[in-house]
Design an enzyme around this catalytic site. Structure first.
Site, PDB file in Angstrom:
ATOM      1  N   GLY A  10     -36.842 -16.856  47.298  1.00 45.22           N
ATOM      2  CA  GLY A  10     -35.444 -16.778  46.844  1.00 45.22           C
ATOM      3  C   GLY A  10     -35.209 -15.526  46.014  1.00 45.22           C
ATOM      4  CE  LYS A  11     -38.532 -15.491  40.126  1.00 49.86           C
ATOM      5  NZ  LYS A  11     -39.723 -15.190  39.302  1.00 49.86           N
ATOM      6  CG  ASP A  60     -41.328 -14.622  33.635  1.00 48.06           C
ATOM      7  OD1 ASP A  60     -41.941 -15.255  34.523  1.00 48.06           O
ATOM      8  OD2 ASP A  60     -41.217 -15.045  32.476  1.00 48.06           O
ATOM      9  CG  PHE A 134     -34.478 -20.062  44.175  1.00 49.50           C
ATOM     10  CD1 PHE A 134     -35.298 -20.059  43.056  1.00 49.50           C
ATOM     11  CD2 PHE A 134     -33.668 -18.948  44.404  1.00 49.50           C
ATOM     12  CE1 PHE A 134     -35.311 -18.986  42.174  1.00 49.50           C
ATOM     13  CE2 PHE A 134     -33.685 -17.860  43.536  1.00 49.50           C
ATOM     14  CZ  PHE A 134     -34.501 -17.882  42.414  1.00 49.50           C
ATOM     15  CE  LYS A 155     -29.026 -17.340  41.764  1.00 53.67           C
ATOM     16  NZ  LYS A 155     -30.321 -17.888  42.166  1.00 53.67           N
ATOM     17  NE  ARG A 161     -34.310 -13.177  40.378  1.00 53.08           N
ATOM     18  CZ  ARG A 161     -34.092 -14.474  40.119  1.00 53.08           C
ATOM     19  NH1 ARG A 161     -33.085 -15.111  40.679  1.00 53.08           N
ATOM     20  NH2 ARG A 161     -34.894 -15.126  39.310  1.00 53.08           N
TER      21      ARG A 161
HETATM   22  P1  ITT Z   1     -42.933 -15.860  40.711  1.00 54.12           P
HETATM   23  O1  ITT Z   1     -43.968 -15.898  41.782  1.00 54.12           O
HETATM   24  O2  ITT Z   1     -42.029 -14.667  40.853  1.00 54.12           O
HETATM   25  O3  ITT Z   1     -43.486 -16.009  39.313  1.00 54.12           O
HETATM   26  P2  ITT Z   1     -41.643 -18.402  40.116  1.00 54.12           P
HETATM   27  O4  ITT Z   1     -40.695 -19.239  40.922  1.00 54.12           O
HETATM   28  O5  ITT Z   1     -42.892 -19.030  39.594  1.00 54.12           O
HETATM   29  O6  ITT Z   1     -41.974 -17.103  41.015  1.00 54.12           O
HETATM   30  P3  ITT Z   1     -40.877 -17.806  37.355  1.00 54.12           P
HETATM   31  O7  ITT Z   1     -42.283 -17.805  36.869  1.00 54.12           O
HETATM   32  O8  ITT Z   1     -39.988 -16.692  36.916  1.00 54.12           O
HETATM   33  O9  ITT Z   1     -40.796 -17.772  38.955  1.00 54.12           O
HETATM   34  O10 ITT Z   1     -40.252 -19.201  37.002  1.00 54.12           O
HETATM   35  C1  ITT Z   1     -38.921 -19.364  36.872  1.00 54.12           C
HETATM   36  C2  ITT Z   1     -38.506 -20.787  37.060  1.00 54.12           C
HETATM   37  O11 ITT Z   1     -37.098 -20.782  36.987  1.00 54.12           O
HETATM   38  C3  ITT Z   1     -38.864 -21.376  38.426  1.00 54.12           C
HETATM   39  O12 ITT Z   1     -38.918 -22.783  38.283  1.00 54.12           O
HETATM   40  C4  ITT Z   1     -37.672 -20.963  39.283  1.00 54.12           C
HETATM   41  O13 ITT Z   1     -37.433 -21.868  40.352  1.00 54.12           O
HETATM   42  C5  ITT Z   1     -36.548 -21.020  38.269  1.00 54.12           C
HETATM   43  N1  ITT Z   1     -35.579 -19.959  38.533  1.00 54.12           N
HETATM   44  C6  ITT Z   1     -35.752 -18.632  38.391  1.00 54.12           C
HETATM   45  N2  ITT Z   1     -34.672 -17.956  38.771  1.00 54.12           N
HETATM   46  C7  ITT Z   1     -33.798 -18.873  39.186  1.00 54.12           C
HETATM   47  C8  ITT Z   1     -32.517 -18.810  39.740  1.00 54.12           C
HETATM   48  O14 ITT Z   1     -31.923 -17.653  39.985  1.00 54.12           O
HETATM   49  N3  ITT Z   1     -31.910 -19.949  40.063  1.00 54.12           N
HETATM   50  C9  ITT Z   1     -32.503 -21.137  39.844  1.00 54.12           C
HETATM   51  N4  ITT Z   1     -33.717 -21.290  39.359  1.00 54.12           N
HETATM   52  C10 ITT Z   1     -34.370 -20.162  39.026  1.00 54.12           C
END
Ligand code: ITT
Length: 176
Positions: A10-11, A60, A134, A155, A161
């Site tokens: 998603g990112k 992050d 996500f 979004k 982001r």
């Molecule tokens: P990485 O591999 O990039 O670390 P991650 O999903 O573990 O991926 P993070 O450590 O940054 O990412 O954790 C962020 C948490 O917040 C994770 O549970 C994501 O699903 C949530 N999150 C991050 N950005 C979001 C967004 O734009 N919308 C909804 N939830 C988000």
């Protein structure tokens, strides 16, 4: 070419709107325990650069709930995996104050430079709605719509982001 190091599709999908020449790399860089996303992202970017050997970007992010003193914040991924998004929503909706904030920090490292870019957006926690996005998107409402009800472009136009990536891409374009 820039490498976006993440295990979160998603990112990467959201980042593509800002970065023409970017490839996703799945590498599980260490996420240190710290209160500031900047610290976690900067450390991760340096480690990821050592591993990848080319300019990298890491992201992050977290959900900071006012009534829970900013929890889950830097622990958002752990809380999503353990409690789950719906239960976080239930907990917050028991509180009078449902205000929350998403924050994202993208960190760039190319060996010489390491730089962070932050973005945040305010909203409120609601019962889950929508199929898109996500993570916590279905329970985060901004201007009457949850992030999961918005298209990726909608979004990005308002999100934590999107803001962080907009400042990064402006800085990166000037550098090249
Ligand atoms: P990485 O591999 O990039 O670390 P991650 O999903 O573990 O991926 P993070 O450590 O940054 O990412 O954790 C962020 C948490 O917040 C994770 O549970 C994501 O699903 C949530 N999150 C991050 N950005 C979001 C967004 O734009 N919308 C909804 N939830 C988000």
């Amino acid at each position: 070419m820039l490498r976006f190091v993440t295990g979160n599709e998603g990112k990467l999908h959201e980042a593509r709107e800002y970065l023409d020449d970017v490839a996703g790399v799945e590498y599980d860089y260490p996420e240190i325990q710290a209160e500031e996303l900047e610290t976690i992202a900067a450390y991760g970017a340096r480690d990821a650069y050592e591993h990848v050997g080319e300019p990298v970007l890491v992201d992050d992010a977290g959900l900071f709930v006012d009534a829970l003193s900013g929890f889950p914040g830097p622990f958002s991924a752990y809380v999503e995996d353990t409690l789950g998004v719906a239960r976080v929503g239930d907990l917050v909706r028991r509180e009078g104050n449902r205000r929350a904030r998403f924050r994202a920090v993208v960190a760039y490292c190319d060996g010489e430079t390491a730089q962070t870019f932050a973005g945040s957006v305010r909203g409120r926690i609601v019962a889950p709605r929508g199929e898109g996005g996500f993570g916590y998107d279905p329970i985060f409402e901004h201007n009457g719509q949850t992030f999961a009800e918005m298209s990726p472009q909608e979004k990005n136009a308002v999100s934590h982001r999107g803001r962080a990536l907009a400042s990064f891409s402006e800085w990166f374009a000037e550098r090249q």
